[in-house]
Design a protein around this motif. Structure first.
Motif: not given
Length: 180
Positions: A1-2, A152-153, A161-162, A166-169
């Motif tokens: 779960m997100p 997903i997105l 989100h943990r 994508f953003v942290q990358m």
């Protein structure tokens, strides 16, 4: 779960939306409008929005222009991912990708199966990266856009989100081009 880490502040990303269609205009592009609405509701920025016909070079050139822009972090296209002769969005995306995110297609298929059953096999949704830009090709139905966004997105484009997103990358997507 997100899981969202509420202790962190939300960081909006700049998202361009591309509808691929031989018959739609801005006035009747329901899927594009659905994406724009969800993007804005989530707190992100719609950096640009266009419609192009089902033409591989036109799609590729639009994607590349956004990849080359400093004003776009993510591109989401809708339409042209099916199996017919005119469906060339996936090929155009792959012309631009430096890396494909294979698991995006798998996850999208799993999500789609909940709503359309085995018809999910007809979708060729795809995701990838070029330079420091994420690109996603979604089917042309509003339902498919909602599925991809809501399942997903929305999570992967939220740096809170943990365990990862994508953003942290984003700062590391071009690290191979920096001197050591």
């Amino acid at each position: 779960m997100p899981k969202i880490d509420e202790s962190l502040e939300f960081i909006p990303v700049r998202i361009a939306v591309l509808a691929v269609s031989d018959s739609r205009s801005m006035a009747d592009d329901v899927s594009g409008e659905t994406l724009v609405s969800m993007i804005e509701k989530a707190g992100h920025i719609v950096a640009d929005r266009k419609i192009v016909t089902d033409d591989r070079p036109l799609i590729r050139d639009m994607l590349q222009a956004w990849v080359d822009s400093d004003d776009v972090d993510v591109v989401i296209s809708t339409g042209g991912t099916g199996l017919t002769g005119r469906d060339v969005s996936v090929e155009a995306h792959r012309d631009v990708y430096e890396k494909e995110i294979e698991a995006f297609a798998t996850m999208f298929t799993i999500v789609s199966m909940k709503n359309v059953g085995t018809s999910a096999v007809q979708s060729r949704a795809t995701g990838g990266i070029a330079k420091s830009t994420y690109l996603f090709a979604l089917p042309g139905s509003p339902g498919a856009c909602k599925d991809a966004w809501n399942e997903i997105l929305i999570w992967q484009l939220d740096h809170r989100h943990r365990p990862s997103n994508f953003v942290q990358m984003m700062p590391r997507l071009e690290e191979h081009k920096r001197p050591r």
